[in-house]
Design an enzyme around this catalytic site. Structure first.
Site, PDB file in Angstrom:
ATOM      1  N   ASP A  69       0.859  -1.172   0.000  1.00 20.07           N
ATOM      2  CA  ASP A  69       0.000   0.000   0.000  1.00 20.07           C
ATOM      3  C   ASP A  69       0.898   1.225   0.000  1.00 20.07           C
ATOM      4  O   ASP A  69       1.940   1.230   0.655  1.00 20.07           O
ATOM      5  CB  ASP A  69      -0.926   0.030   1.210  1.00 20.07           C
ATOM      6  CG  ASP A  69      -2.023   1.054   1.014  1.00 20.07           C
ATOM      7  OD1 ASP A  69      -2.995   0.729   0.299  1.00 20.07           O
ATOM      8  OD2 ASP A  69      -1.889   2.179   1.528  1.00 20.07           O
ATOM      9  N   THR A  70       0.513   2.252  -0.741  1.00 19.06           N
ATOM     10  CA  THR A  70       1.310   3.468  -0.873  1.00 19.06           C
ATOM     11  C   THR A  70       0.447   4.686  -0.580  1.00 19.06           C
ATOM     12  O   THR A  70      -0.676   4.774  -1.063  1.00 19.06           O
ATOM     13  CB  THR A  70       1.896   3.579  -2.304  1.00 19.06           C
ATOM     14  OG1 THR A  70       2.683   2.424  -2.572  1.00 19.06           O
ATOM     15  CG2 THR A  70       2.752   4.823  -2.452  1.00 19.06           C
TER      16      THR A  70
END
Length: 188
Positions: A69-70
């Site tokens: 996840d970013t």
């Protein structure tokens, strides 16, 4: 090697993982991505990566799962994906003419073992005019992207420098992902 699954619907993560020459399937789990009260962006992306990996391993218990996840961090605030043009403009005004941080949480998991890491990259944005924002919005590129931009696309014109992993800003820090996979003896 165990059956490798990328727990993400991101085409950018697929492209990055393909660069490593790996064979994998894609399964995007549906998890709650709500931010917890007072949660720091590094903790947020690590938690989401771990939650995605857990959801996929529950469905495919014999797999080796890579989840990521970013998100962006600006002044301690988590900046997600734009929900509208006005939201994108507000994001760009926050990052215009300053540095912000891009954090990616990566989790590699089997039924028996779990390992995760958070990678931070500093990104410098130039000053953005209203015309810059209008033109960039019109490209359609900002939707579905953390911070409302894609460094690997048109937005590169607004980014004079970064400090850290380029692939992290795209959405999957490749060096660190390889290190996690190597620890699982998933790579030769």
């Amino acid at each position: 090697m165990a059956h490798l699954i990328l727990a993400s619907s991101s085409p950018r993560r697929r492209e990055l993982l393909t660069q490593l020459g790996l064979s994998f399937d894609v399964y995007s789990p549906d998890i709650d991505e709500s931010v917890h009260l007072g949660e720091h962006v590094a903790n947020y992306v690590q938690r989401l990566a771990q939650d995605k990996a857990a959801a996929v391993i529950a469905k495919f218990p014999d797999a080796l799962v890579i989840a990521a996840d970013t998100s962006l961090g600006v002044d301690g605030q988590i900046v997600g994906k734009p929900e509208s043009k006005a939201h994108a403009f507000a994001m760009w005004q926050m990052i215009s003419n300053r540095q912000h941080d891009v954090f990616s949480g990566v989790c590699v998991r089997t039924k028996q073992q779990i390992s995760s890491i958070v990678v931070r990259t500093e990104v410098q944005f130039q000053a953005l005019s209203t015309q810059d924002m209008e033109e960039y919005w019109a490209t359609g590129e900002p939707m579905g992207k953390a911070g409302g931009y894609a460094i690997q696309g048109i937005a590169a014109r607004y980014i004079p420098k970064i400090h850290g992993s380029y692939s992290n800003v795209v959405g999957l820090p490749l060096h660190e992902t390889v290190q996690l996979l190597t620890a699982f003896k998933a790579l030769n």
